[in-house]
Design a protein around this motif. Structure first.
Motif, PDB file in Angstrom:
ATOM      1  N   ASN A   7      12.004 -24.341 -20.515  1.00  0.00           N
ATOM      2  CA  ASN A   7      11.944 -23.584 -21.771  1.00  0.00           C
ATOM      3  C   ASN A   7      12.865 -24.173 -22.841  1.00  0.00           C
ATOM      4  O   ASN A   7      12.486 -24.289 -24.014  1.00  0.00           O
ATOM      5  CB  ASN A   7      12.307 -22.129 -21.463  1.00  0.00           C
ATOM      6  CG  ASN A   7      12.291 -21.237 -22.673  1.00  0.00           C
ATOM      7  OD1 ASN A   7      13.336 -20.849 -23.157  1.00  0.00           O
ATOM      8  ND2 ASN A   7      11.115 -20.918 -23.181  1.00  0.00           N
ATOM      9  N   HIS A  46       6.963 -24.718 -28.058  1.00  0.00           N
ATOM     10  CA  HIS A  46       6.854 -23.262 -28.136  1.00  0.00           C
ATOM     11  C   HIS A  46       7.712 -22.639 -29.236  1.00  0.00           C
ATOM     12  O   HIS A  46       7.461 -21.504 -29.654  1.00  0.00           O
ATOM     13  CB  HIS A  46       7.260 -22.623 -26.791  1.00  0.00           C
ATOM     14  CG  HIS A  46       8.724 -22.297 -26.681  1.00  0.00           C
ATOM     15  ND1 HIS A  46       9.701 -23.249 -26.492  1.00  0.00           N
ATOM     16  CD2 HIS A  46       9.399 -21.110 -26.778  1.00  0.00           C
ATOM     17  CE1 HIS A  46      10.889 -22.663 -26.454  1.00  0.00           C
ATOM     18  NE2 HIS A  46      10.742 -21.375 -26.625  1.00  0.00           N
ATOM     19  N   HIS A  64       8.633 -17.829 -31.218  1.00  0.00           N
ATOM     20  CA  HIS A  64       9.772 -17.237 -31.931  1.00  0.00           C
ATOM     21  C   HIS A  64       9.435 -16.955 -33.393  1.00  0.00           C
ATOM     22  O   HIS A  64       9.563 -17.821 -34.261  1.00  0.00           O
ATOM     23  CB  HIS A  64      10.996 -18.141 -31.813  1.00  0.00           C
ATOM     24  CG  HIS A  64      11.434 -18.366 -30.399  1.00  0.00           C
ATOM     25  ND1 HIS A  64      11.659 -17.330 -29.524  1.00  0.00           N
ATOM     26  CD2 HIS A  64      11.675 -19.503 -29.699  1.00  0.00           C
ATOM     27  CE1 HIS A  64      12.025 -17.813 -28.344  1.00  0.00           C
ATOM     28  NE2 HIS A  64      12.024 -19.130 -28.421  1.00  0.00           N
ATOM     29  N   ASP A 121      12.637 -15.559 -24.966  1.00  0.00           N
ATOM     30  CA  ASP A 121      12.667 -16.483 -23.825  1.00  0.00           C
ATOM     31  C   ASP A 121      12.970 -15.765 -22.520  1.00  0.00           C
ATOM     32  O   ASP A 121      12.466 -16.140 -21.452  1.00  0.00           O
ATOM     33  CB  ASP A 121      13.718 -17.577 -24.065  1.00  0.00           C
ATOM     34  CG  ASP A 121      13.321 -18.495 -25.200  1.00  0.00           C
ATOM     35  OD1 ASP A 121      12.128 -18.843 -25.296  1.00  0.00           O
ATOM     36  OD2 ASP A 121      14.199 -18.851 -25.997  1.00  0.00           O
TER      37      ASP A 121
END
Ligand SMILES: [Fe+2]
Length: 432
Positions: A224, A230, A235, A376
């Motif tokens: 991550n 991502h 986010h 996350d």
């Protein structure tokens, strides 16, 4: 930046990746680093092998910051993998790392997160150790009223807390069980070391800490934090308030061995790209304003235009500098599907009161209840739950290509994720 070579006694032999049996029925699928079998996130046998091959293998593990053991007698407890470790500063100024396990019955010796003491005493039978881990005294060694006690040939020098090799770099204390781990400078590599010095080679001041339990395998968090793909999709805050977007200049730097990485962004270079709208990205739909826009009034601390960076050091260390929010994150495996994530928010001793206030305010961007990073803690659990019963299936990791290499023109890539798996497969012997 120095290294203390611990004495050889009691140091566990390094687990060699090659030649060790793989878990029954396990084979890495075709496709190398572009495929990750979901079994690695849920298999207890693989998890147990990681404790030996990775955490007791040829890596430098984050232990603590030097400032946490700044004075004689300072003690900080930490972990290498699941193994509890004590870090101490002795009367000569030397830093020691010791397995937190009494040489008598194996009980934890230090129970506090941090402390200051002249020696270490196990609460069970009062065996007492120096700050270097040597056994100083044993309760009732000569017996009581002339009866009992240790045998005549009992030698305290043969019973000590197990030492761990220690190295320091830019105020960070690292430890390794393996005598084969290369010097810390070589382990980091040139680019990683240089960026670490940019952010951390200053007198550091801890502004606050917190921790959270995340309900996923530790490697999902390792992925991550390397996943620049991502960051502006999941986010919302990053995208809406233009803190970090892929239509800003930036790049990904992999270390020489691909194990560590830097992802960096230059906020002032934003050229809004159509792709965000075209992809129907949920995070680009908002037209919001902050009630407190001063949250994002960062000052330029460096002359390289970089305003956001995430740096990883294999296996479990992360350095963030988002606007002016500087933080160390490290994560400790607590079982095959549980990980404890620690945050240490930092400033420099040279900061003005206004700068320190800004860093504390921007600490709200990340962390368990932050404006950005809270997602996350959730998303990795979604992967854990989605993959738990599908060990024979694999992740598909081809965004930005099929190799693991630096890319300083785009962050629409999973190259750093592939870099992590490159290192993981090497150490685990899964690349055979
Ligand atoms: Fe994220």
């Amino acid at each position: 930046m120095n290294e203390t070579l611990a004495c050889d006694a009691h140091v566990a032999a390094p687990a060699q990746a090659a030649g060790q049996p793989q878990p029954p029925g396990f084979k890495w699928p075709e496709g190398g680093v572009t495929r990750v079998p979901f079994q690695v996130f849920s298999d207890p046998a693989i998890y147990a092998q990681e404790q030996q091959k990775i955490f007791r293998g040829p890596v430098w593990n984050y232990l603590c910051l030097e400032t946490e053991v700044a004075k004689h007698g300072d003690i900080k407890t930490s972990w290498i993998g699941e193994t509890p470790v004590i870090v101490t500063r002795d009367e000569h100024g030397a830093i020691h790392a010791l397995v937190n396990r009494c040489a008598h019955k194996g009980a934890l010796v230090c129970l506090k997160d941090h402390d200051n003491r002249n020696s270490l005493t196990c609460v069970y039978h009062a065996w007492n150790y120096g700050l270097d881990g040597r056994l100083k005294s044993v309760a009732f060694q000569k017996g009581v009223r002339g009866q009992g006690g240790m045998p005549e040939d009992f030698d305290p020098a043969k019973h000590r807390l197990q030492p761990v090799r220690v190295a320091t770099y830019c105020g960070i204390v690292f430890g390794t069980f393996s005598p084969e781990t290369e010097p810390i400078e070589a382990f980091l590599g040139e680019r990683i070391g240089a960026f670490l010095r940019r952010n951390m080679d200053h007198p550091l001041k801890i502004l606050g800490t917190h921790s959270q339990m995340i309900h996923n395998n530790w490697k999902l968090y390792a992925e991550n934090v390397r996943d620049s793909y991502h960051a502006t999709l999941l986010h919302t805050f990053y995208t809406t308030f233009k803190v970090n977007r892929l239509d800003m200049d930036g790049g990904i730097v992999l270390s020489d061995k691909k194990w560590h990485h830097i992802s960096y962004t230059k906020r002032a270079t934003l050229q809004a790209a159509e792709e965000y709208k075209a992809a129907n990205v949920h995070s680009a739909r908002y037209d919001s304003a902050l009630d407190g826009p001063a949250l994002l009034d960062a000052w330029d601390a460096f002359d390289d235009q970089i305003t956001h960076s995430i740096q990883t050091i294999f296996p479990t260390l992360v350095l963030q500098l988002t606007l002016n929010s500087l933080a160390v994150r490290y994560f400790i495996p607590r079982g095959v599907d549980k990980t404890e994530l620690f945050w240490v928010f930092l400033g420099y001793e040279t900061d003005t009161p206004e700068q320190e206030k800004m860093r504390v305010m921007q600490a709200n961007l990340t962390g368990a209840a932050g404006l950005v990073a809270l997602e996350d803690g959730c998303i990795n659990n979604f992967v854990q739950r989605g993959t738990r019963t599908s060990g024979d299936q694999s992740a598909f990791i081809e965004m930005g290509g099929r190799v693991a290499e630096s890319n300083e023109s785009s962050r629409a890539t999973e190259t750093a994720v592939r870099g992590f798996w490159h290192g993981y497969r090497q150490i685990m012997g899964f690349d055979q």
